[in-house]
Design an enzyme around this catalytic site. Structure first.
Site, PDB file in Angstrom:
ATOM      1  N   ASP A  83      -6.042  -7.204   1.976  1.00  0.00           N
ATOM      2  CA  ASP A  83      -4.699  -7.193   1.397  1.00  0.00           C
ATOM      3  C   ASP A  83      -3.754  -6.396   2.285  1.00  0.00           C
ATOM      4  O   ASP A  83      -4.172  -5.590   3.114  1.00  0.00           O
ATOM      5  CB  ASP A  83      -4.712  -6.604  -0.009  1.00  0.00           C
ATOM      6  CG  ASP A  83      -5.028  -5.117  -0.037  1.00  0.00           C
ATOM      7  OD1 ASP A  83      -6.004  -4.711   0.627  1.00  0.00           O
ATOM      8  OD2 ASP A  83      -4.306  -4.347  -0.705  1.00  0.00           O
ATOM      9  N   GLU A 178      -7.009  -2.749  -1.462  1.00  0.00           N
ATOM     10  CA  GLU A 178      -7.115  -1.376  -0.966  1.00  0.00           C
ATOM     11  C   GLU A 178      -5.763  -0.686  -0.960  1.00  0.00           C
ATOM     12  O   GLU A 178      -5.648   0.510  -1.232  1.00  0.00           O
ATOM     13  CB  GLU A 178      -7.716  -1.371   0.450  1.00  0.00           C
ATOM     14  CG  GLU A 178      -8.087   0.008   0.974  1.00  0.00           C
ATOM     15  CD  GLU A 178      -6.977   0.715   1.754  1.00  0.00           C
ATOM     16  OE1 GLU A 178      -7.165   1.876   2.142  1.00  0.00           O
ATOM     17  OE2 GLU A 178      -5.903   0.095   1.976  1.00  0.00           O
TER      18      GLU A 178
END
Length: 413
Positions: A83, A178
């Site tokens: 991400d 994350e």
């Protein structure tokens, strides 16, 4: 030596996929678009010949490279996240490739007059003569942490293509979310099956980190009393002024823009309000556990003091711990850091061992039973339009992974 074009092509294909996470979502992954890169990685892992390739219902991608030695070697792992931050757009990323960088200014966007300059970003100058990948000035790049993914993928391909390099069993995992602090929340450590691992999620070449902040969030809600301003004398209580008192009462120099190294801080990240109610959002950070607890206490004590000053229950504070300093969990197995340092030196990289002024998946994983130091991925200026990464740094990171695999095997012969 890992193939420069191969790692470049991988990286460019990954950053063009929008994988921005969303802190306002309760799902995992927090955005459906993260599935696109996760599924692509599954296909690539299977195609290259990795074993036990799987993706779970939360988009965690895992795979295994079997050992090619007879002696017993601890299973090690490598982890990166796919991400990108919600702080800046990751849509329609249009990377620019600067071959043989001349050491001067790089025009990111002529129309918008956006320039990446070594006069401001001093680290840039050290990459003169290298191949630099930048943004076009309208999005982030995504080197955090698609550089790490490209490095792990390239290293696994290299080990598969060069079976003469001895190594034990290697596990890899790519995670969602994350950037919103949830990358390890649904990580199945037992299923992963490694004795220790490394996140490939650091910044400049050479970084090796096994200390990070202790972290907490604080939401400060201030209540006032709204009445008609024409008749407000002795009746109105303006929550904005109380909030202002709260903000100004915290140490002004203990903020991100005034601290470095192991110095902690209070960071006012967001505020909103009106006369009736105001809300302040803080993050609290400190490497030292005692100082960290003292910072949380300072916030709570300040709330009580202000309530006393205004003679009313006007400040309500909620503090939530986010993650802890991994040093406590890594120091007892310090040899895993020493191995990484040795691997860097073996491939010609000077280790830069320093504390992380932030957190990684590795911090949470270390407390989940998987000690997990952090190794450089090579990028700079994460989370914004000035982000860049030298291809040569990504190459070296992939070489560190290969060398780590080899050294771990050698150590246990």
């Amino acid at each position: 030596m890992t193939n420069k074009q191969r790692i470049l092509d991988r990286f460019l294909s990954y950053v063009k996929i929008d994988t921005q996470s969303d802190p306002g979502s309760d799902s995992t992954p927090s955005t459906k678009k993260q599935w696109a890169l996760a599924n692509l990685l599954v296909d690539e892992l299977r195609e290259m010949g990795m074993q036990d390739v799987n993706i779970d219902e939360h988009a965690y991608v895992m795979a295994t490279l079997p050992a090619n030695v007879a002696h017993k070697v601890p299973v090690i792992g490598f982890v990166s996240h796919f991400d990108t931050t919600p702080d800046f757009s990751g849509k329609n990323v249009n990377p620019q490739i600067i071959e043989n960088y001349d050491g001067g200014d790089i025009i990111l966007n002529k129309e918008k007059n956006i320039t990446l300059s070594p006069e401001y970003f001093e680290d840039l100058a050290q990459y003169k003569g290298q191949t630099i990948i930048t943004t076009d000035g309208t999005t982030l790049l995504g080197a955090d942490d698609k550089a790490g993914i490209a490095e792990i993928m390239t290293a696994m391909q290299y080990l598969l293509d060069n079976p003469q390099i001895e190594h034990g069993e290697i596990k890899i995992c790519f995670t969602p979310d994350e950037e919103i602090g949830r990358g390890a929340h649904k990580f199945d450590v037992q299923k992963f099956g490694a004795e220790w691992a490394y996140t490939m999620d650091g910044s400049q070449i050479g970084e090796l980190e096994y200390e990070n902040f202790n972290a907490a969030s604080a939401v400060v809600k201030v209540t006032g009393k709204s009445v008609h301003p024409g008749y407000a004398k002795d009746n109105m209580i303006n929550s904005l002024y109380i909030a202002q008192d709260f903000i100004s009462s915290l140490p002004r120099l203990e903020t991100p823009e005034h601290t470095e190294g192991r110095q902690g801080f209070f960071h006012l990240s967001n505020m909103k309000g009106d006369v009736e109610e105001s809300e302040l959002h803080y993050i609290i950070r400190d490497h030292d556990k005692k100082h960290f607890e003292a910072r949380k206490k300072m916030i709570l004590d300040l709330g009580e003091e202000i309530c006393t000053q205004y003679e009313r229950d006007c400040v309500h504070i909620e503090i939530k711990d986010q993650y802890s300093n991994m040093k406590e969990k890594v120091e007892p197995v310090k040899h895993i850091v020493d191995l990484a340092e040795k691997a860097m030196k073996a491939v010609g990289v000077k280790p830069i061992i320093k504390p992380i002024r932030g957190g990684t998946d590795g911090a949470q994983l270390s407390y989940m039973g998987l000690p997990c130091p952090n190794i450089f991925a090579g990028g700079h200026n994460f989370h914004g339009k000035y982000e860049y990464v030298p291809v040569e740094s990504m190459q070296k990171a992939a070489e560190v992974i290969v060398k780590l695999a080899q050294l771990t095997s050698d150590q246990y012969k």
